[in-house]
Design an enzyme around this catalytic site. Sequence first.
Site, PDB file in Angstrom:
ATOM      1  N   GLU A  15     -12.184  -4.787  -4.147  1.00  0.00           N
ATOM      2  CA  GLU A  15     -12.842  -3.450  -4.143  1.00  0.00           C
ATOM      3  C   GLU A  15     -12.043  -2.434  -4.821  1.00  0.00           C
ATOM      4  O   GLU A  15     -12.481  -1.431  -5.147  1.00  0.00           O
ATOM      5  CB  GLU A  15     -12.858  -3.089  -2.549  1.00  0.00           C
ATOM      6  N   ASN A  48       1.180   3.511  -3.014  1.00  0.00           N
ATOM      7  CA  ASN A  48       1.945   3.996  -4.152  1.00  0.00           C
ATOM      8  C   ASN A  48       1.249   5.282  -4.500  1.00  0.00           C
ATOM      9  O   ASN A  48       2.052   6.115  -5.070  1.00  0.00           O
ATOM     10  CB  ASN A  48       1.529   3.093  -5.257  1.00  0.00           C
ATOM     11  N   GLY A  49       0.013   5.565  -4.512  1.00  0.00           N
ATOM     12  CA  GLY A  49      -0.489   6.790  -4.686  1.00  0.00           C
ATOM     13  C   GLY A  49       0.004   7.960  -3.932  1.00  0.00           C
ATOM     14  O   GLY A  49       0.365   9.213  -4.593  1.00  0.00           O
ATOM     15  N   TRP A  75     -11.652  -2.158  -7.828  1.00  0.00           N
ATOM     16  CA  TRP A  75     -12.504  -1.793  -9.213  1.00  0.00           C
ATOM     17  C   TRP A  75     -13.339  -0.625  -8.785  1.00  0.00           C
ATOM     18  O   TRP A  75     -13.851  -0.104  -9.982  1.00  0.00           O
ATOM     19  CB  TRP A  75     -13.696  -3.040  -9.241  1.00  0.00           C
ATOM     20  N   HIS A  96       2.438   3.524  -9.097  1.00  0.00           N
ATOM     21  CA  HIS A  96       2.060   2.331  -9.424  1.00  0.00           C
ATOM     22  C   HIS A  96       3.676   1.606 -10.122  1.00  0.00           C
ATOM     23  O   HIS A  96       3.897   0.623 -10.002  1.00  0.00           O
ATOM     24  CB  HIS A  96       0.991   2.010  -9.966  1.00  0.00           C
ATOM     25  N   LEU A  98      11.361 -19.985  -4.982  1.00  0.00           N
ATOM     26  CA  LEU A  98      10.367 -19.193  -4.445  1.00  0.00           C
ATOM     27  C   LEU A  98       8.961 -19.381  -4.896  1.00  0.00           C
ATOM     28  O   LEU A  98       8.852 -19.269  -6.247  1.00  0.00           O
ATOM     29  CB  LEU A  98      10.649 -17.692  -4.392  1.00  0.00           C
ATOM     30  N   ASP A 129       0.843  -1.228   0.017  1.00  0.00           N
ATOM     31  CA  ASP A 129       0.133  -0.208   0.072  1.00  0.00           C
ATOM     32  C   ASP A 129       0.840   1.110   0.097  1.00  0.00           C
ATOM     33  O   ASP A 129       1.918   1.226   0.538  1.00  0.00           O
ATOM     34  CB  ASP A 129      -1.082  -0.078   1.403  1.00  0.00           C
ATOM     35  N   TRP A 185       2.769   8.022  -2.313  1.00  0.00           N
ATOM     36  CA  TRP A 185       4.284   8.152  -2.732  1.00  0.00           C
ATOM     37  C   TRP A 185       4.519   9.034  -4.042  1.00  0.00           C
ATOM     38  O   TRP A 185       5.404   9.974  -4.067  1.00  0.00           O
ATOM     39  CB  TRP A 185       4.864   6.713  -3.113  1.00  0.00           C
ATOM     40  N   LEU A 223      -6.731  -4.850   7.353  1.00  0.00           N
ATOM     41  CA  LEU A 223      -6.390  -6.072   6.284  1.00  0.00           C
ATOM     42  C   LEU A 223      -7.225  -5.761   5.084  1.00  0.00           C
ATOM     43  O   LEU A 223      -6.576  -6.437   4.054  1.00  0.00           O
ATOM     44  CB  LEU A 223      -7.048  -7.302   7.000  1.00  0.00           C
TER      45      LEU A 223
END
Length: 254
Positions: free
Chosen positions: A79, A34-35, A81, A49, A143, A32, A37, A207
Amino acid sequence: MAPRASTQNLPEGDPATAAAPPPPVHVAIIMDGNGRWATARGLPRVAGHRAGVEAVRRAVRTAAELGVQWLTLYAFSSENWRRPLSEIIDLTGLLRHFLRMEIADLHSKGVRLHFIGDRTKFDPGIQSDIAEAVRKTADNQGLNLVIALSYGGRAEIVEAARQVAADVAAGRFNPVDLTEDLFAARLSTASIPDPDLVIRTSGEKRLSNFLLWQSAYAELIFVDALWPDFGPANFAEALAEFARRDRRFGARPA
Ligand code: IPE
Ligand code: IPE
Ligand code: MG
């Protein structure tokens, strides 16, 4: 043949030789911030992003280096969307780019890809790129990278309940036989161990519908760093904090 390293004969309790606690098997990250930042830099959100994709590359590398076996990344929630169409177009464009450009590199590093979430919400091109990424990396032994896309914990639980209900209605299943394990086997994470550690970046402490069933006993760590700034030192610090936690699973303290 070179002698194999052994700690068997080392004196007990010597802090210099005490074995480090094992890293968490499965780390799940709510990526969480990105925006924020981007906004802090006077840039459009899509720049955040894009920087977030760089942070994904770093996190995958660091997880493998730190001995983590499963890494789940929450990339897009059911959510999300609700966001403006322009941002959804930016995000799906980055997703398409990631699937086309990064898979070969991940494959060469032995990463095995898994996806959870409702991929039918994406266009057919993305759906087939996802299927191809899974197929191509299916035999890799490194991984395990799980990407949560259009994922929502509640929707996942409802879907599993729907399957149980259909089996009961068809006479294939008796409700008294339902167990937690049989229910969990109907979740999209059926073949994935529960997360030991959930990390959320950007200082938010919730969460947001992520792995609700699976995180029942996960340790939660909230870090202030915005996702594009989350680097190897943040990851290592989270694992160090995890190692200091006392996991009891409801049992009496030692
Ligand atoms: C996380 O960053 C990426 C996604 C949810 C797709 P955000 O886009 O939520 O960034 P903030 O929370 O607005 O800063
Ligand atoms: C959670 O972040 C989803 C992902 C990181 C993919 P959001 O930014 O969507 O969560 P809220 O809206 O702040 O709860
Ligand atoms: Mg956010």
